[in-house]
Scaffold this active site. Sequence first.
Site, PDB file in Angstrom:
ATOM      1  N   GLU A 189      15.712  -3.254 -18.824  1.00  0.00           N
ATOM      2  CA  GLU A 189      16.157  -4.081 -18.934  1.00  0.00           C
ATOM      3  C   GLU A 189      15.812  -4.873 -20.088  1.00  0.00           C
ATOM      4  O   GLU A 189      14.660  -4.405 -21.185  1.00  0.00           O
ATOM      5  CB  GLU A 189      14.563  -5.069 -18.102  1.00  0.00           C
ATOM      6  CG  GLU A 189      14.695  -4.741 -16.546  1.00  0.00           C
ATOM      7  CD  GLU A 189      13.957  -5.125 -15.970  1.00  0.00           C
ATOM      8  OE1 GLU A 189      13.087  -6.351 -15.954  1.00  0.00           O
ATOM      9  OE2 GLU A 189      13.682  -4.793 -14.629  1.00  0.00           O
ATOM     10  N   TRP A 226       6.903 -15.504 -19.141  1.00  0.00           N
ATOM     11  CA  TRP A 226       5.721 -15.461 -18.706  1.00  0.00           C
ATOM     12  C   TRP A 226       4.694 -14.278 -19.750  1.00  0.00           C
ATOM     13  O   TRP A 226       3.289 -14.430 -19.496  1.00  0.00           O
ATOM     14  CB  TRP A 226       5.897 -13.949 -18.090  1.00  0.00           C
ATOM     15  CG  TRP A 226       6.848 -12.691 -19.026  1.00  0.00           C
ATOM     16  CD1 TRP A 226       8.097 -13.107 -17.833  1.00  0.00           C
ATOM     17  CD2 TRP A 226       6.693 -11.634 -18.983  1.00  0.00           C
ATOM     18  NE1 TRP A 226       8.302 -11.787 -18.347  1.00  0.00           N
ATOM     19  CE2 TRP A 226       7.624 -10.769 -19.157  1.00  0.00           C
ATOM     20  CE3 TRP A 226       5.132 -11.640 -20.096  1.00  0.00           C
ATOM     21  CZ2 TRP A 226       8.075 -10.295 -19.909  1.00  0.00           C
ATOM     22  CZ3 TRP A 226       5.462 -10.508 -20.486  1.00  0.00           C
ATOM     23  CH2 TRP A 226       5.904  -9.964 -20.426  1.00  0.00           C
ATOM     24  N   GLU A 232       9.173  -1.443 -11.141  1.00  0.00           N
ATOM     25  CA  GLU A 232       8.556  -1.414 -12.290  1.00  0.00           C
ATOM     26  C   GLU A 232       7.719  -1.070 -10.935  1.00  0.00           C
ATOM     27  O   GLU A 232       6.016  -1.676 -10.914  1.00  0.00           O
ATOM     28  CB  GLU A 232       8.381  -2.081 -13.370  1.00  0.00           C
ATOM     29  CG  GLU A 232       8.895  -2.880 -13.748  1.00  0.00           C
ATOM     30  CD  GLU A 232       8.226  -3.916 -14.333  1.00  0.00           C
ATOM     31  OE1 GLU A 232       8.195  -4.608 -14.110  1.00  0.00           O
ATOM     32  OE2 GLU A 232       9.612  -4.270 -16.215  1.00  0.00           O
ATOM     33  N   CYS A 259      -3.754  -0.119  -4.116  1.00  0.00           N
ATOM     34  CA  CYS A 259      -4.444  -0.480  -2.959  1.00  0.00           C
ATOM     35  C   CYS A 259      -5.587  -0.169  -2.883  1.00  0.00           C
ATOM     36  O   CYS A 259      -6.012   1.420  -3.107  1.00  0.00           O
ATOM     37  CB  CYS A 259      -3.539   0.100  -1.696  1.00  0.00           C
ATOM     38  SG  CYS A 259      -4.452  -0.385  -0.173  1.00  0.00           S
ATOM     39  N   CYS A 280       0.867  -1.454   0.111  1.00  0.00           N
ATOM     40  CA  CYS A 280       0.025  -0.080  -0.184  1.00  0.00           C
ATOM     41  C   CYS A 280       1.174   1.267   0.063  1.00  0.00           C
ATOM     42  O   CYS A 280       1.648   1.557   1.468  1.00  0.00           O
ATOM     43  CB  CYS A 280      -0.631  -0.340   1.040  1.00  0.00           C
ATOM     44  SG  CYS A 280      -1.309   1.401   1.184  1.00  0.00           S
ATOM     45  N   CYS A 282      -7.292   0.148   0.657  1.00  0.00           N
ATOM     46  CA  CYS A 282      -7.677   0.230   2.094  1.00  0.00           C
ATOM     47  C   CYS A 282      -8.287   1.438   1.833  1.00  0.00           C
ATOM     48  O   CYS A 282      -8.415   2.662   1.387  1.00  0.00           O
ATOM     49  CB  CYS A 282      -6.458   0.129   2.626  1.00  0.00           C
ATOM     50  SG  CYS A 282      -5.725   1.878   3.169  1.00  0.00           S
TER      51      CYS A 282
HETATM   52  C1  GLA Z   1      10.549  -6.536 -15.461  1.00  0.00           C
HETATM   53  C2  GLA Z   1      11.279  -7.371 -14.226  1.00  0.00           C
HETATM   54  C3  GLA Z   1      11.923  -7.918 -12.921  1.00  0.00           C
HETATM   55  C4  GLA Z   1      11.822  -9.739 -13.870  1.00  0.00           C
HETATM   56  C5  GLA Z   1      11.495  -9.052 -15.921  1.00  0.00           C
HETATM   57  C6  GLA Z   1      11.124 -10.538 -16.565  1.00  0.00           C
HETATM   58  O1  GLA Z   1      10.701  -6.255 -15.712  1.00  0.00           O
HETATM   59  O2  GLA Z   1      11.495  -5.690 -13.802  1.00  0.00           O
HETATM   60  O3  GLA Z   1      12.103  -8.340 -12.320  1.00  0.00           O
HETATM   61  O4  GLA Z   1      10.151  -9.859 -13.739  1.00  0.00           O
HETATM   62  O5  GLA Z   1      10.197  -8.563 -15.580  1.00  0.00           O
HETATM   63  O6  GLA Z   1      10.386 -10.452 -18.029  1.00  0.00           O
HETATM   64 ZN    ZN Z   2      -3.624   1.554   1.070  1.00  0.00          ZN
END
Ligand code: GLA
Ligand code: ZN
Length: 680
Positions: free
Chosen positions: A316, A324, A156, A166, A121, A168
Site C-alpha cells: 500500500e 489521518w 496490518e 487484548c 482477541c 482478557c
Molecule cells: C492502512 C490500512 C488501509 C487504509 C490505509 C489508509 O494501511 O491497511 O486499510 O486504512 O491505512 O492510509
Molecule cells: Zn484476549
Amino acid sequence: MEKFDQLKMFNTLLHGGDYNPDQWLDHPEVLKEDIELMKKAHINCVSLAIFAWAKLEPEENVYDFKWLKDIIDNLYANGIYTLLATPSGAMPAWLATKYPECLEVTEQGLRRYYGERHNFCHSSPVYQEKVKAIDEKLSQCFGKHPGVIAWHISNEFGGDDQDSQCHCELCQIAFRKWLKDKYQTLDNLNHAWWNNFWSHTITDWDQIHSPSMQGEHELHGLKLDWKRFTSYQKLQFAKMEIQAVKKYSDLPVTTNMMTFFKPLDYYQWGKEFDFVSWDSYPEWHLEEDELSVASRNACFHQLIRSIKKAPFLLMESTPSMVNWKPINTLKRPNMHELSSLQAIACGSNSVQYFQWRKGRGSSEKFHGAVVDHRNHDNTRVFNDVKKLGERLVNTSDQIIGTINKPEVCMIYDWDNRWALEDVQGLERGNINYDLLFNHYYRPLWDMGIDTDIVDMTYDLDDYKVVIAPFNYMYKPGYADKVRKFVKNGGIYITNCFSGEVDENDLCFMDHHPLSDVLGINTEEIDTVDVRYWPNEIEFDDHSFNVKNIRALIHTTTAKVLASYKQDFYQGYPALTVNEYGQGKAYFIASHNDLDFLSYLYQKILKQANITNHFDAKLTLGVTINTRKDQEKELFFVQNFNRNKAEIYLNSSYENIETKQILQHQVTLEPFECMILKKTK
Ligand code: GLA
Ligand code: ZN
C-alpha cells in the site's frame, strides 16, 4: 505448484492496489468502469476482499462468494490478477454480538463495544474457529483460480493503535502458559525478572498479570516478555490463517507490515510468510525539505527487503494524500513517481495503492485514491498513476530478477527496541530507537550506499561493514558472532549504550561483552540538556558537536581517534578503534551531530574500498540504490530536492527508459528518478 521464486516473484512488476468492490455491488456501472480505468492506468493486480467479511458471510455459516467470484473472473478476463485477502481484520457485527469474547479487553479490564477494525482477541477460540472456517472456504473456492496469485493474510496485524492489545482472561492464561514454556520453573522466572527487588517474588503462576497502569508497569522483565508474547501470539494467529488458506491451495502468502511497527518482531514474522510486503505512508512535504523523510522511508524499505534478503511488495501507498495525519498534504508534482520508484530502487517488485477508488462515505472517503469521486480519469492523480504504470511496464523485464546486494549492514532488533525504550535512565520516556537508528543510517543514504538491515540473529558473513547503533541488549551468541566477524576482517562500528544487558534485560557484570574486540571498557553514561552543557569532540583537526548522550569510557588496547574537548569530560575518548584479528572495531562514545557520522563513515568506507559503484559525483539530496543480476547493475538515481540537481558522471551511462547515453553533467528535475546502467 513449483516453489515460489523469491527473486522473480510474479515475473513482472505489479501495479495495483486495494480494491473494494464490496462497497459498490449495487452499482454495476461503477464496477464496469473500474475495469476500463484499471486497464487505462496499467493496473495488473488488486488486493481484494480485505474488509469484506460481512458480504462474504452475511449470517453465521451462510456464505455468499458468488459476487467475489464474478469480480475475480472479470478481473482475470481483463488481465488483472488478484491478491486475495482473508477478512479477519474486521469482524462483522453479528459475530461480535453473538460472541462477545471475540472483542478485545482493554488494560483497565473493559470489554470494547463492537466497532472499528483490528479489534479482536487473538486468543479467542471462537474467533479463531470462525476465521479458520471462512479462510478454508476461500481457499477451497479460489485457491486454484488462475486469476488469484497470492494470499494477503488479514490486514496490518496489530494496527491501528500500537498500544491496543487484548488483556482478557484468555490472554492472561495464554501469557502464563507461554511463560511456563519459556522458564519451566518460577525460580527461573524470578531470577530473569530480578524479582527480589521490591519483594516481587512470584510464588504461583496465577499471580502473573499483563503489565497495566492499574498494576505492574515498571517490571522490565515482565514488560519485555509481554511484548514478546503479544508478537508471538499474533503470529500464532497468522500461522493458523496461513494453514487455513493453504488447505486447498499452494499460492504464496504474505501479510502487509507497517513502518517500524513496535508491537511485532517482523524478523520473526517474515519466516512464516513466502514473501514480505509493507504499507508505506511517508510524511512528504511537511518539513523544510524531503531528505530526512526520504531517508527514513528508504531505511524501512531496506529493512523489509533484508527480512528475506529478497524482493518484496509495496502493498500500500497513497497516490496522493492520506487522511489521518494532523496535516494531510498532497504529493507535489513528480513525487508520486519518485516515491514509487524509491520502493522499486530498494527492492520492491510492485507499486500498490490504498486505494483504487474513494468510497462515498465513512472515514476514508477523503483518503487519496487512483479514482476520485469526480472526474475519474481526468485528474492529476490518475494521470500520475498512469504515467508511472507506463514506466513500470517499460522497465519490468529489466528489473525483474535483479536485487540489491549490499556490503554494509546495520543491526536493528525488536527485542533491543522493546528493552531500550523501556530503560529508566538516560532521557526516560524519551528514548526513541527509530530516531536514533535513523540518525546512524542517514549518512549511508546520503552517500547512496545500499544497506541491509537485519537483527542480531542473522549471519554477518555477507558483509564488510556492520553498524550496530544503540545495540543495548545482546542476544545469546551475538558477541561471539561479532568477534568472529571482526577476526575474519570485518569492520564493526558501535556506540555508547551498547552491550549493557543480556536477553533478560539483566546487566552484564564485570565488563562489556565485546571489550576484547573493542579494546575499551565503559564506565558512566550522561544525558544532558545541550543548551546548557554544549560539548565538542576533536577528530582529525575537525570539531564536531556532541548531542545529549555521552559515555565516559577508558581504553585497554584501542587507539583513541577523537576526544571530548570541554567540561569535565575533556580528554576522555569519544571515538576509538581497535585492531582485532584481521579486522577493526570502532566505538563511538559520544552521540554526535550528523556531520560527524558522515565524515567517519566516508573515511571508513574509503579505507575499506566500499563504494556504491556509481561512477559519479553526487549532490546532497540525490541518492542511489543499486539492483543487480549477473549481467548488469541498475542505478536508481533519485533527486529528493525540491529544485533541479546536477550530478557529474565520470563514466558513460545509458538511461534504460529513454535509451539516451549520458555523460559528464546531468541535470535531474525536482523529484526526478532516472534508471541508468553503464554502457558497455
Ligand atoms: C492502512 C490500512 C488501509 C487504509 C490505509 C489508509 O494501511 O491497511 O486499510 O486504512 O491505512 O492510509
Ligand atoms: Zn484476549
